[in-house]
Design a protein around this motif. Structure first.
Motif, mmCIF file in Angstrom:
data_model
loop_
_atom_site.group_PDB
_atom_site.id
_atom_site.type_symbol
_atom_site.label_atom_id
_atom_site.label_comp_id
_atom_site.label_asym_id
_atom_site.label_seq_id
_atom_site.Cartn_x
_atom_site.Cartn_y
_atom_site.Cartn_z
ATOM 1 N N HIS A 114 -0.379 -17.353 -9.672
ATOM 2 C CA HIS A 114 -1.497 -17.702 -10.728
ATOM 3 C C HIS A 114 -2.436 -16.474 -10.946
ATOM 4 O O HIS A 114 -2.983 -16.181 -11.746
ATOM 5 N N HIS A 147 2.685 -29.088 -14.078
ATOM 6 C CA HIS A 147 2.504 -28.405 -15.270
ATOM 7 C C HIS A 147 1.458 -27.243 -14.990
ATOM 8 O O HIS A 147 0.826 -27.662 -13.969
ATOM 9 N N ILE A 148 1.244 -26.340 -15.808
ATOM 10 C CA ILE A 148 0.211 -25.293 -15.493
ATOM 11 C C ILE A 148 -0.516 -25.201 -16.863
ATOM 12 O O ILE A 148 0.211 -24.750 -18.101
ATOM 13 N N ARG A 187 6.025 -27.089 -14.077
ATOM 14 C CA ARG A 187 5.865 -26.115 -13.111
ATOM 15 C C ARG A 187 7.199 -26.334 -12.311
ATOM 16 O O ARG A 187 7.241 -27.423 -11.474
ATOM 17 N N LYS A 195 6.310 -21.141 -19.444
ATOM 18 C CA LYS A 195 7.065 -20.600 -18.180
ATOM 19 C C LYS A 195 6.195 -19.783 -17.473
ATOM 20 O O LYS A 195 6.696 -18.789 -16.626
ATOM 21 N N ALA A 220 2.545 -23.379 -18.483
ATOM 22 C CA ALA A 220 4.185 -24.050 -18.114
ATOM 23 C C ALA A 220 4.066 -25.433 -18.329
ATOM 24 O O ALA A 220 3.364 -26.209 -17.539
ATOM 25 N N THR A 273 7.759 -24.166 -9.672
ATOM 26 C CA THR A 273 7.471 -23.384 -8.742
ATOM 27 C C THR A 273 6.176 -23.825 -7.932
ATOM 28 O O THR A 273 5.445 -24.426 -8.373
ATOM 29 N N ARG A 274 5.915 -23.665 -6.584
ATOM 30 C CA ARG A 274 4.840 -23.809 -5.866
ATOM 31 C C ARG A 274 4.503 -22.461 -5.276
ATOM 32 O O ARG A 274 5.257 -21.465 -5.490
ATOM 33 N N HIS A 288 -1.670 -15.264 -14.067
ATOM 34 C CA HIS A 288 -1.620 -15.933 -15.374
ATOM 35 C C HIS A 288 -2.804 -15.396 -16.293
ATOM 36 O O HIS A 288 -2.261 -15.492 -17.561
ATOM 37 N N ASP A 348 4.923 -20.495 -14.703
ATOM 38 C CA ASP A 348 5.238 -20.720 -13.332
ATOM 39 C C ASP A 348 6.215 -19.743 -12.617
ATOM 40 O O ASP A 348 6.523 -19.749 -11.583
#
Ligand code: GDP
Length: 485
Positions: A343, A469-470, A380, A337, A377, A382-383, A346, A339
């Motif tokens: 970033h 995803h991240i 993902r 999570k 995430a 979100t942007r 992160h 996201d």
């Protein structure tokens, strides 16, 4: 045994070995975490990305084009429910709702056909790896320490935990009811049931109250699987027990017997049949929720991670060590999570998870397996973007908040895309952990709203891309990358 019997056994063994050699190698990957940590979403996205050739630049075998195909196959264990991958993907992709969470154990076999990177391996490996993904509630795992505890020890600890300031109010009704009970009185099913119900209502409240408290055993009280209402689940700790032997026919004797039955018929088989056969493990944690709820919840999460790790490596000389048929050699502790953050935060989240895991490893006296940590995430939602406020340009995340989510007076309808300033994690990570009882840690002041799953992008040719995803690729590389070398 006669000569023929012996010969038959030897032949069977040989035949068994031969089939073992012929079938492609398999790897059992355990996926666990407390409820709502993100297990279902993680497995769904991992499989979706592998099957559909998702963007996984840090997963070396995929990046170098050595994976020719990944596909689902029939799982080897007939008695374990199958992970309902297709339903979950349909929810995520078509309906854009989050899938139903893990409620019991399930399994899925994903087979990867690949070309080895080295000529030597190409000559000797089958170029095929089956990954058996085993999804199970972390709550069940946390039952393991019960195997080493008597009913009286379990009772004493349960009351001790219930009286801690973070839980005292939630456990008040159950403790009040318990105080009226005489353990030496005659066993009564209705009394046992009302105690069990009240105790499990308290355990559930710890989870649902928004304080993000992690779990206390017995795990099946929170996640009963198919055992709901059975006698093995109709017990509760009793207060103020002496060391005297329980009188036959008393409530205490009944509770003690059921607790032992729970250990024998629920905890042990689960551990023996599933946990001891794992090769790799990912432990998902909801660090965002704990950070949001404050240092008390972080301390609680740390305790849960410590206890989970301890289950995979019971100390030397423990009777549990003998149960392991395989050895888990890699464990990934992953906060999913990510996201929900920009970033820029992160790495901070990852540093917080690392600190948490390091402390847990130390406290669990854990060694032997390689442990890595990750902020990721699986999906993902979100942007990222920026919003100008006066002269300042602020980083924001953009997504569709779930219907009913609120920020201040604003209530979201589940359809409208919105830019949200997510807040920052503190640069000094010490501050999110409990300092001491008198000096509570700083509030990270996050703006935490839940988002709908993302709308999938299409390529110019109209092909739908796999779930964004991240750092899912980093997780894959650590968990299975070396097996595809
Ligand atoms: P489980 O109980 O461990 O199986 O948890 P789930 O996988 O069902 O996840 C619980 C909830 O967490 C989901 O319904 C989502 O709301 C949220 N969630 C899980 N993974 C992610 C993620 O990668 N990104 C976002 N934004 N939300 C997630």
């Amino acid at each position: 045994t006669t000569y023929t019997d012996e010969a038959r056994i030897a032949l069977d063994t040989l035949a068994g070995r031969a089939t073992g050699l012929l079938s492609s190698p398999s790897l059992r990957l355990g996926v666990t975490g407390l409820s709502r940590a993100g297990k279902t979403v993680f497995i769904s996205s991992l499989v979706h990305n592998l099957i559909h050739g998702g963007r996984l630049p840090l997963f070396e075998a995929q990046k170098s084009g050595r994976i020719s195909r990944a596909f689902l196959e029939e799982q080897p264990d007939d008695a374990v429910p199958r992970f309902q991958y297709e339903d979950h993907i349909d929810a995520l992709v078509t309906s854009r709702v989050w899938p139903d969470s893990t409620r019991a154990i399930s399994e899925l076999r994903l087979t990867i056909e690949y070309e080895s990177a080295s000529g030597w391996n190409r000559m000797f490996s089958s170029g095929k790896l089956s990954v058996d993904i085993v999804d199970y509630p972390g709550e069940w795992l946390l039952d393991l320490p019960l195997l080493g505890k008597t009913y009286r020890e379990f009772s004493a600890e349960a009351f001790e935990m219930a009286e801690l300031p973070v839980r005292a109010d939630l456990s008040a009704a159950w403790r009040k009811l318990s105080a009226t009970i005489d353990p030496t009185a005659a066993a009564d099913e209705m009394v046992a049931r009302s105690l069990a119900e009240s105790f499990s209502a308290y355990l559930k409240a710890c989870k649902d109250d928004g304080r993000a408290l992690s779990t206390l055993p017995p795990g099946r009280f929170l996640m009963p699987g198919d055992l709901d209402g059975s006698p093995a689940l109709t017990f509760a700790p009793l207060p103020g027990l002496s060391d005297d032997r329980a009188r036959a026919g008393s409530l205490l004797a009944m509770m003690e017997r059921r607790y032992e039955a729970y250990k024998t018929h629920v905890v042990k088989p689960f551990f023996r049949e599933h946990i001891t056969r794992l090769d790799r493990q990912i432990v998902l944690i909801d660090a965002m929720q704990a950070l949001n709820a404050g240092p008390g919840a972080m301390a609680d999460l740390e305790r849960a991670v410590m206890e989970i790790l301890a289950c995979f490596r019971p100390g030397r000389g423990s009777f549990l060590t003998d149960l392991f048929s395989r050895r888990i050699d890699r464990i990934l502790v992953a906060a999913t999570k990510a996201d929900h953050l920009h970033h820029e935060s992160h790495d901070r989240l990852q540093a917080i998870v690392r600190r948490l895991a390091d402390r847990a490893i130390k406290r669990a006296n854990f060694s032997g397996a390689e442990v890595d940590v990750l902020a990721m995430a699986a999906v993902r939602a979100t942007r990222e973007g920026t919003v100008k406020q006066g002269r300042e340009t602020l980083p924001v995340i953009i997504g569709t908040p779930l219907k009913g989510e609120t920020i201040g007076d604003e209530k979201f309808d589940g359809e409208t895309e919105t830019a949200i300033f997510p807040g920052d994690l503190p640069a000094k990570i010490d501050t999110v952990f409990m300092q001491d009882e008198d000096a509570p840690a700083a509030d990270p002041a996050l703006r935490f709203v839940r988002f709908r799953p993302p709308k999938l992008e299409k390529t110019a040719e109209g092909i739908t891309l796999s779930l964004p995803h991240i750092r899912l690729d980093r997780a894959l590389q650590f968990l299975i990358g070396d097996q595809l070398a």
